[in-house]
Each structure stands twice: as C-alpha cells, then as structure tokens.
Design a protein around this motif. Structure first.
Motif, PDB file in Angstrom:
ATOM      1  N   GLU A   1      -7.593  -6.809 -12.689  1.00 25.79           N
ATOM      2  CA  GLU A   1      -7.468  -8.179 -12.213  1.00 25.79           C
ATOM      3  C   GLU A   1      -6.583  -8.971 -13.173  1.00 25.79           C
ATOM      4  O   GLU A   1      -6.712  -8.844 -14.393  1.00 25.79           O
ATOM      5  CB  GLU A   1      -8.842  -8.859 -12.134  1.00 25.79           C
ATOM      6  CG  GLU A   1      -9.722  -8.357 -11.009  1.00 25.79           C
ATOM      7  CD  GLU A   1     -11.024  -9.136 -10.959  1.00 25.79           C
ATOM      8  OE1 GLU A   1     -11.059 -10.179 -10.294  1.00 25.79           O
ATOM      9  OE2 GLU A   1     -11.986  -8.703 -11.611  1.00 25.79           O
TER      10      GLU A   1
ATOM     11  N   ILE B   1      -3.872 -12.773 -13.463  1.00 20.64           N
ATOM     12  CA  ILE B   1      -3.186 -13.938 -12.895  1.00 20.64           C
ATOM     13  C   ILE B   1      -2.107 -14.356 -13.869  1.00 20.64           C
ATOM     14  O   ILE B   1      -2.311 -14.327 -15.093  1.00 20.64           O
ATOM     15  CB  ILE B   1      -4.159 -15.112 -12.609  1.00 20.64           C
ATOM     16  CG1 ILE B   1      -3.394 -16.297 -12.012  1.00 20.64           C
ATOM     17  CG2 ILE B   1      -4.911 -15.524 -13.856  1.00 20.64           C
ATOM     18  CD1 ILE B   1      -4.297 -17.431 -11.556  1.00 20.64           C
TER      19      ILE B   1
ATOM     20  N   ILE C   1      -1.201 -13.145  -8.401  1.00 23.09           N
ATOM     21  CA  ILE C   1      -2.570 -12.671  -8.590  1.00 23.09           C
ATOM     22  C   ILE C   1      -2.662 -11.198  -8.239  1.00 23.09           C
ATOM     23  O   ILE C   1      -2.058 -10.720  -7.274  1.00 23.09           O
ATOM     24  CB  ILE C   1      -3.548 -13.460  -7.703  1.00 23.09           C
ATOM     25  CG1 ILE C   1      -3.314 -14.956  -7.847  1.00 23.09           C
ATOM     26  CG2 ILE C   1      -4.980 -13.096  -8.012  1.00 23.09           C
ATOM     27  CD1 ILE C   1      -3.943 -15.758  -6.755  1.00 23.09           C
TER      28      ILE C   1
ATOM     29  N   GLY D   1      -5.918 -13.156  -3.604  1.00 26.44           N
ATOM     30  CA  GLY D   1      -7.029 -13.916  -4.169  1.00 26.44           C
ATOM     31  C   GLY D   1      -6.786 -15.413  -4.098  1.00 26.44           C
ATOM     32  O   GLY D   1      -5.657 -15.884  -3.991  1.00 26.44           O
ATOM     33  N   GLN D   2      -7.855 -16.176  -4.149  1.00 25.18           N
ATOM     34  CA  GLN D   2      -7.771 -17.632  -4.106  1.00 25.18           C
ATOM     35  C   GLN D   2      -7.595 -18.199  -5.512  1.00 25.18           C
ATOM     36  O   GLN D   2      -8.115 -17.657  -6.487  1.00 25.18           O
ATOM     37  CB  GLN D   2      -9.029 -18.213  -3.468  1.00 25.18           C
ATOM     38  CG  GLN D   2      -9.225 -17.803  -2.019  1.00 25.18           C
ATOM     39  CD  GLN D   2      -8.095 -18.309  -1.131  1.00 25.18           C
ATOM     40  OE1 GLN D   2      -7.706 -19.472  -1.201  1.00 25.18           O
ATOM     41  NE2 GLN D   2      -7.557 -17.420  -0.299  1.00 25.18           N
ATOM     42  N   VAL D   3      -6.867 -19.316  -5.591  1.00 21.22           N
ATOM     43  CA  VAL D   3      -6.604 -19.980  -6.872  1.00 21.22           C
ATOM     44  C   VAL D   3      -6.967 -21.452  -6.747  1.00 21.22           C
ATOM     45  O   VAL D   3      -6.660 -22.098  -5.748  1.00 21.22           O
ATOM     46  CB  VAL D   3      -5.124 -19.848  -7.284  1.00 21.22           C
ATOM     47  CG1 VAL D   3      -4.848 -20.626  -8.559  1.00 21.22           C
ATOM     48  CG2 VAL D   3      -4.751 -18.398  -7.485  1.00 21.22           C
TER      49      VAL D   3
ATOM     50  N   THR E   1      -7.035 -21.017 -11.802  1.00 19.87           N
ATOM     51  CA  THR E   1      -8.219 -20.188 -12.004  1.00 19.87           C
ATOM     52  C   THR E   1      -8.519 -19.382 -10.739  1.00 19.87           C
ATOM     53  O   THR E   1      -8.516 -19.931  -9.631  1.00 19.87           O
ATOM     54  CB  THR E   1      -9.443 -21.055 -12.347  1.00 19.87           C
ATOM     55  OG1 THR E   1      -9.135 -21.865 -13.485  1.00 19.87           O
ATOM     56  CG2 THR E   1     -10.652 -20.191 -12.672  1.00 19.87           C
ATOM     57  N   THR E   2      -8.775 -18.066 -10.914  1.00 16.89           N
ATOM     58  CA  THR E   2      -9.127 -17.228  -9.774  1.00 16.89           C
ATOM     59  C   THR E   2     -10.620 -17.343  -9.492  1.00 16.89           C
ATOM     60  O   THR E   2     -11.384 -17.912 -10.277  1.00 16.89           O
ATOM     61  CB  THR E   2      -8.797 -15.750 -10.054  1.00 16.89           C
ATOM     62  OG1 THR E   2      -9.659 -15.256 -11.091  1.00 16.89           O
ATOM     63  CG2 THR E   2      -7.350 -15.592 -10.494  1.00 16.89           C
TER      64      THR E   2
ATOM     65  N   THR F   1      -7.855 -17.132 -15.763  1.00 13.50           N
ATOM     66  CA  THR F   1      -7.075 -18.364 -15.858  1.00 13.50           C
ATOM     67  C   THR F   1      -5.679 -18.103 -16.409  1.00 13.50           C
ATOM     68  O   THR F   1      -5.448 -17.128 -17.130  1.00 13.50           O
ATOM     69  CB  THR F   1      -7.770 -19.399 -16.762  1.00 13.50           C
ATOM     70  OG1 THR F   1      -7.885 -18.859 -18.093  1.00 13.50           O
ATOM     71  CG2 THR F   1      -9.143 -19.770 -16.231  1.00 13.50           C
TER      72      THR F   1
END
Length: 472
Positions: free
Chosen positions: A182, A184, A205, A210-212, A243-244, A249
């Motif tokens: 994982e 970012i 990401i 993925g959401q941020v 931030t995921t 971060t």
C-alpha cells in the motif's frame, strides 16, 4: 487456636499469590505487562493483530499451528512457526509510535531473534527463556515518531538456530497496520501560489482506486477541496495532507505569496497642442482593477475618469493613474502642451528640425524632404542637434538619425523625456534604437520613439541613435 490462625495465614498468603499471578498473567492491567509476562489480550492503549492477519508477511518456510494440544492457549487458536531456517523472517508495517511482539516460548526455541525497525536493529528476544505455550510478551518498543514504520523480525546469526513463533502483534490503539504494497504519493511535494490563485495536486494510490481525503493544516492560508484543488487565501505557509482509508498519508508544503499586481500606461509621454485631447489607456494585472486619474497641473492639462487628457495651457503636466483596490500602484505620463500656431513656447522648450532629402515622387511628402521635429522640455537650457547619416535617400533605403542632447545650463535637467514622432513616409526600427543614458519606453512604435533619459547634469551629453527606413 494457634493452629487455626496458622492455617488462616497460610491460606491468606496463597490467596494473595493467586491474585498476584492473575494480575501478572491476566493481561488486562493498565499497561502493567512487562517483557516475559503472559498477555492474553491487548492492554488499554493497544490493539492486537493476529498472526493470521494478511498484512503480516512471512518470508521463508513457515507453518501455521492448528489442532495441537496447545491450540486453545494461542491467541485466536493459531500461531505461525518457522522451520529453524536462518533466512526465515517476518515483516510488517504500521502507523504509530509503539509495537509489541507476542510469541509462545519454550526451552527448545530460538534464543536470539533480532528486531529491526526502519532499518535499525533495535534489540532481540529469547524464545527459550520461559516454558509456556500461552501468548507471551517477548518484545516491546515505545517512543517512536508518529509516522509509518517498517519492522523485520529474523533469527540472529549467533543464535542457537532453533525455531521460533509469532502469535500476534500489538500497536497503538489509534495506529494502523498496513500492507507493504500500500502506498500514496503526490505529484508535488512543494507548491508556490499567489493569493486567490489555485493549483491542482494529484495523488497516486496503490492499490489503484482507493479513496483519499484532503486536509489543510491552516485553511486561513490555503484551502483544499475534495479533489486536491488548492486555493491561496493569504500570505503564509501550510501543509496539505492526503490520507487513504487505511491511514497512509502524503504531504505537500504550500507557500502563498501576495498577488503580483502592476499598472502601466500605453504612453510614458505625449505632446499636445492647446485644446487638443488624447485618451491614455491603463493596463492592470490582474485585469479589470479600477483606477483614478489625476493631473499634476490642471492649468496645463486635465484628465477625466476615462483617461481622456485635454490640453489647457502651454507647459508640462504629469498625468497619473492610480489603482483603487488598496494596492495604490500608479503609472504616469508626461504631457507637454504647446501653443497653437506660432505663439510663444513654454519656457525651457526647444524645437529642432533636421531635414534629409528623398529622391523621386513621394505622395506623403511631395517636396521630397524628410522632416523630423524633436520636442523637449527641461528646467535648464538644452542644446539638441539632430543629424542623419545620409543626404539623399530612396524609398526603401535605411539610414540612422543621431540626436545629441547637451545640458548647456548651470542646473540639472530633471526627468528629461525625448519624444520623436516619425513623418508618414518613414518607419523607425524600435528594436535598434540605442541611448547612452536612460531606456527606450515600451510604448515606442515605428511611428513614435520615446526615450526616458532621466536627469542630465550641467555639461552632460546624451546620444540617441534611431534607425529608420523610407517607405512609400
């Protein structure tokens, strides 16, 4: 009676011992556990990840302990056991400031297992010290920076070579165990913007999709929306953080500076005859800033709210445009007003005419003469000589005018501006104009050259060369 009290004392001591053992091995005290003690569940301020969690990596030959006589003792009834191979290791990554390693210990286990955090060997634990198949706290590290950390557990080269186990990992209760794949990252680590300006930050990401969430450390300096668009609010510095969902971060340092503003006029100087008028044009950055106009001497020239200048009387006046947005920036144009016809000229003003001759029929100037008039004004006496480097020129010929301005008086000539208009039948080469003092004004065109000479001391001389071409 003595025997009664003796038996009571023994029972009381045994009860205290049992309570003490319960406090040591129960694992529910307020961070009371120390290395070597049983810890069946995480204490307050900690959270536990079982050995079977997919975010914990097992490298080498590992087996999972199930269906054994000790299974009920292990946390969540499972434990990972290595083969005793020195290349076997465990890796995990987490966000937080502390971690614990939970294992099962026995006399036939490895006596030295190293713990490496962020590439540094921070200690080791002995799996053979305690005879217990229960979850034992074998290693603890606290006081780390609040950041992402990488931990590797592997057999020390000097150990006995026996096998060892991993039953669980404890980290901060508000921390996060993350997968090693994982990540970012942002396309910018720093950003410079002006007040009111906006720029985009893009996040990459892994895994994709993925959401941020975005956040500014100081929205009074710069704000950020849900897409990563940053807008400067006021001068200063702040940090934009992406931030995921798993707590990873990435940051960008944003520096906001004051908006770059300026104002300019289309002319630095102009010449008018009494009763004539001309409209000056103000250009602002950013565009659209309102300006107010003023004249230094309304008996010479007036100016209205649109920049229209009207010549009133002979002399010199400065027309100024000032911004009204609070920046109070200004730009000026020197206006020289001369009388109509052959009336008296303003004090300190000279008109010098130099003539070059053109051969052939010229509809713009039937007489065949190239005439250039120099208008100058100063607080002292100036001598101006203007010559051409040719006597006869044909249409299409190139030649150069030379202007020599000399201060023949005893006072300094203040803020001298040379304005040289071209007759219809010649064009000036603006880029080729040179001056020994001052600069060529940006408003200069092929039909009008303006040179901001500045002050000329008594006896001082300024030479200006103007390339020209005869046109049809």
């Amino acid at each position: 009676m003595k025997n009664y009290f003796k038996k009571f004392s023994i029972m009381f001591v045994m009860a205290l011992a049992i309570i003490g053992i319960g406090m040591i091995y129960g694992g529910n005290g307020a961070n009371a556990a120390t290395v070597g003690q049983q810890l069946t569940s995480p204490e307050s301020g900690w959270q536990r990840y079982d050995d079977s969690d997919l975010k914990i990596q097992y490298i080498g030959s590992w087996g999972i302990g199930y269906n054994s006589s000790s299974q009920a003792n292990w946390y969540n009834s499972s434990i990972h056991t290595n083969s005793g191979n020195k290349d076997d290791s465990v890796k995990f990554e987490f966000y937080g400031t502390k971690f614990r390693i939970i294992s099962s210990t026995f006399y036939d286990r490895n006596n030295k297992v190293d713990v490496i955090c962020d590439g540094i060997n921070i200690g080791n634990f002995n799996s053979s010290t305690f005879n217990s198949n229960n979850p034992i706290l074998v290693f603890e590290k606290t006081g780390l920076s609040s950041d992402r950390h990488s931990v590797t557990i592997k057999e020390d080269a000097s150990s006995n070579g026996y096998y060892w186990m991993i039953d669980a990992v404890d980290i901060d209760s508000n921390g996060k165990l993350v997968s090693n794949n994982e990540s970012i990252s942002l396309d910018k680590s720093t950003m410079n913007i002006t007040e009111g300006d906006s720029q985009q930050i893009s996040a990459t990401i892994t895994p994709v999709g993925g959401q941020v969430t975005w956040k500014s450390s100081d929205p009074s300096v710069a704000t950020v929306d849900s897409t990563g668009k940053v807008t400067g609010a006021k001068e200063g510095t702040c940090t934009i953080t992406a931030t995921t969902a798993d707590g990873l971060t990435a940051t960008c340092i944003v520096t906001v500076t004051k908006e770059n503003k300026w104002i300019s006029l289309n002319k630095a100087s102009t010449n008018l005859t009494i009763d004539d008028s001309e409209t000056l044009i103000a250009t602002t950055t950013p565009a659209g800033i309102s300006v107010k106009w003023s004249s230094s001497d309304t008996s010479v020239a007036t100016v209205d709210s649109n920049g229209k200048v009207t010549a009133i009387g002979a002399g010199t006046a400065t027309i100024t445009a000032t911004t009204l947005d609070g920046s109070n920036l200004s730009a000026s144009c020197i206006v020289t007003v001369v009388p109509k016809g052959n009336g008296p000229t303003p004090a300190g003003t000279e008109y010098i005419t130099n003539i070059a001759h053109a051969k052939g029929d010229n509809t713009n100037n039937p007489g065949g003469e190239v005439t250039i008039i120099f208008h100058g004004s100063a607080d002292t006496t100036l001598s101006v000589v203007k010559t051409a480097d040719v006597k006869d020129v044909w249409i299409g010929d190139n030649f150069t005018y030379t202007l020599v301005i000399t201060n023949t008086g005893t006072k300094t000539a203040k803020a001298v501006v040379v304005n040289d208009p071209a007759p219809n039948h010649i064009d000036f080469n603006v880029s080729g104009v040179t001056t020994t003092q001052g600069s060529i004004d940006s408003s200069s065109t092929s039909k009008n050259i303006t040179v901001n000479v500045g002050d000329i001391l008594p006896g001082g001389t300024v030479t200006i060369k103007v390339p020209a071409t005869v046109i049809a």
